[in-house]
Structures are given as structure tokens and as C-alpha cells.
Design a protein around this motif. Structure first.
Motif, short mmCIF file in Angstrom:
data_model
loop_
_atom_site.label_atom_id
_atom_site.label_comp_id
_atom_site.label_asym_id
_atom_site.label_seq_id
_atom_site.Cartn_x
_atom_site.Cartn_y
_atom_site.Cartn_z
N ARG A 42 0.83 -1.20 0.00
CA ARG A 42 0.00 0.00 0.00
C ARG A 42 0.87 1.26 0.00
N GLU A 43 0.51 2.18 -0.89
CA GLU A 43 1.20 3.48 -0.92
C GLU A 43 0.94 4.20 0.41
N LEU A 44 1.96 4.89 0.90
CA LEU A 44 1.82 5.64 2.15
C LEU A 44 2.18 7.10 1.92
N PRO A 45 1.43 7.99 2.55
CA PRO A 45 1.86 9.39 2.48
C PRO A 45 3.09 9.56 3.37
N ASN A 46 3.86 10.59 3.10
CA ASN A 46 5.02 10.86 3.93
C ASN A 46 4.54 11.40 5.29
N ALA A 47 5.31 11.15 6.33
CA ALA A 47 4.97 11.66 7.66
C ALA A 47 6.23 12.15 8.34
N GLU A 48 6.11 13.27 9.03
CA GLU A 48 7.24 13.83 9.76
C GLU A 48 7.11 13.52 11.24
N GLN A 56 13.66 17.36 12.71
CA GLN A 56 12.59 16.77 11.91
C GLN A 56 13.13 15.66 11.01
N VAL A 57 12.44 14.54 11.01
CA VAL A 57 12.77 13.38 10.18
C VAL A 57 11.48 12.98 9.49
N ASP A 58 11.58 12.33 8.34
CA ASP A 58 10.37 11.80 7.72
C ASP A 58 10.63 10.38 7.23
N LEU A 59 9.54 9.70 6.89
CA LEU A 59 9.66 8.31 6.45
C LEU A 59 10.52 8.17 5.20
N LYS A 60 10.48 9.16 4.32
CA LYS A 60 11.26 9.09 3.08
C LYS A 60 12.76 8.98 3.36
N ALA A 61 13.21 9.46 4.52
CA ALA A 61 14.62 9.39 4.88
C ALA A 61 15.10 7.95 5.03
N PRO A 152 11.50 -1.09 1.10
CA PRO A 152 12.50 -0.11 0.66
C PRO A 152 11.93 0.96 -0.27
N ASP A 153 10.80 0.65 -0.93
CA ASP A 153 10.18 1.62 -1.84
C ASP A 153 9.21 2.55 -1.12
N GLY A 154 9.10 2.43 0.23
CA GLY A 154 8.24 3.32 1.00
C GLY A 154 6.79 2.88 1.08
N ARG A 155 6.48 1.67 0.58
CA ARG A 155 5.09 1.18 0.65
C ARG A 155 4.93 0.20 1.81
N GLU A 156 3.73 0.20 2.39
CA GLU A 156 3.43 -0.73 3.49
C GLU A 156 3.35 -2.15 2.97
N LEU A 157 4.08 -3.05 3.64
CA LEU A 157 4.05 -4.47 3.28
C LEU A 157 3.09 -5.26 4.18
N GLY A 158 2.93 -4.81 5.42
CA GLY A 158 2.07 -5.52 6.35
C GLY A 158 2.11 -4.85 7.71
N ARG A 159 1.33 -5.41 8.66
CA ARG A 159 1.27 -4.82 9.99
C ARG A 159 0.79 -5.82 11.02
N MET A 160 0.95 -5.43 12.26
CA MET A 160 0.36 -6.16 13.38
C MET A 160 -0.15 -5.12 14.36
N VAL A 161 -1.39 -5.29 14.78
CA VAL A 161 -2.00 -4.41 15.77
C VAL A 161 -1.95 -5.13 17.11
N GLY A 162 -1.50 -4.42 18.13
CA GLY A 162 -1.40 -4.99 19.47
C GLY A 162 0.02 -5.34 19.83
N PRO A 163 0.24 -5.66 21.11
CA PRO A 163 1.58 -5.96 21.57
C PRO A 163 2.02 -7.35 21.11
N ALA A 164 3.34 -7.53 21.04
CA ALA A 164 3.86 -8.82 20.59
C ALA A 164 5.21 -9.10 21.21
N GLN A 165 5.55 -10.36 21.21
CA GLN A 165 6.87 -10.82 21.63
C GLN A 165 7.75 -10.82 20.39
N TRP A 166 8.34 -9.67 20.07
CA TRP A 166 9.05 -9.45 18.81
C TRP A 166 10.37 -10.18 18.69
#
Length: 181
Positions: A42-48, A56-61, A152-166
Motif C-alpha cells: 500500500r502506498e503511504l503518504p510521507n509523515a514527519e 525533523q525526520v520523515d519516512l522518506k529518509a 524499501p520503496d516506502g510502501r506498506e508491506l504488512g502490519r500487526m495491531v497490538g503488543p507482541a513478543q518481537w
């Protein structure tokens, strides 16, 4: 009167004993960290957001690397529970093409996060913060903790909602396989 005091002390002692034994008898374990991969990134907008020094840093960095963004806060109990495992994950992935980015939505500044890291002996996590919650809007996060894997292209590959044993081996393996490490 004396027997009432003894009874009271026995009852209080029982509560204290149960409170100390309860976690041993009924341990709570976080679920294994597992990113639910999207069929189509999924395409993502940039966020600072800001780093520890207030820059200031953004995701594109971070484009060119896989980015493991964890949105959290020091006041969030499930977030606090998963942070030691996230710290270990960061250690495990050192040298791989994956950057672990915990981004706190705390409004108390870097000092609060640094104190939290020190108190919990977290040594491998960078300090990033976003009190304006730009990152939550950009990543469409509705609750914390939420972890989003960005390619690496700045798009979302996946996610997990909630805490986890990473730091579980299967989690580390999944991320290394995704990143081709």
C-alpha cells in the motif's frame, strides 16, 4: 479485639501472597510477533516526526531499507510490555537491511522516553517522537501499539495491531526472509 487484628493481618497477608504468586501461576505471555502481509503493498503518504535531538525526520529518509515502525507511548501498558522484546529484535536485526523505528506519541518530549529506556534497560532502540500523531494518520493507525513493516520503496508491506513478543526466533526469521537477509 486481638483476634480481629490477627484475622485482619491474615487476610491482608493472603492478598499479598496471592498477588505475588498469581503471575507465577498464571503467566501472561505476549503473542508471537507476526506481521500480517498485504497481498498488494500500500502506498503511504510521507509523515514527519522528530529524533532525540528534536530534528525533523520523515519516512522518506529511510527509503532503501525495510522499516519496522512501532507506534507506541510510555503510558500505554501493552506498549511497555513489548518494548524489551522490540529492543532485542533491534539487536538481532543489526546488520540486516531492516531499521527498527519505535515512534512514541508521548507529548512529554525526549526526556520522558530516555528515562523510560533507562529504567527498562533498553539500549538498542533509537528515540523518535511524534506528539502531533502525524505518523498515526499517515499509517492509518487507530490504536497503539501498532507495528507497520514498510518496504524499501516506502510502501506498506504488512502490519500487526497490538503488543507482541518481537524477539521470538520465528519473528526474526520472518523479517529476515522478507528483507532477504
Amino acid at each position: 479485639m486481638r483476634s480481629s487484628l490477627v484475622t485482619f493481618l491474615v487476610i491482608i497477608g493472603s492478598f499479598v501472597a496471592v498477588a505475588n504468586i498469581y503471575p507465577i501461576l498464571f503467566p501472561t505471555e505476549l503473542p508471537i510477533g507476526r506481521i500480517a502481509m498485504l497481498e498488494t503493498p500500500r502506498e503511504l503518504p510521507n509523515a514527519e516526526f522528530t529524533d532525540q535531538a528534536g530534528v525533523q525526520v520523515d519516512l522518506k529518509a529511510f527509503e532503501g531499507s525495510y522499516v519496522f515502525v512501532n507506534v507506541w507511548a510510555t503510558w500505554c501498558e501493552p506498549c511497555r510490555e513489548e518494548m524489551p522484546a522490540l529492543d532485542q529484535l533491534s539487536r538481532e536485526l543489526r546488520g540486516d537491511n531492516i531499521k527498527v523505528l519505535p515512534i512514541s506519541i508521548d507529548v512529554n518530549g525526549a526526556g520522558a522516553i530516555e528515562r523510560f529506556y533507562k529504567r527498562h534497560e533498553l539500549t538498542d532502540l533509537p528515540v523518535y517522537m511524534d506528539p502531533a500523531q502525524n505518523i498515526m494518520r499517515a499509517l492509518n493507525v487507530v490504536g497503539i501499539p501498532t507495528t507497520v513493516l514498510i518496504g524499501p520503496d516506502g510502501r506498506e508491506l504488512g502490519r500487526m495491531v497490538g503488543p507482541a513478543q518481537w524477539d521470538r526466533p520465528e519473528t526474526v526469521r520472518q523479517l529476515q526472509e522478507i528483507a532477504g537477509s
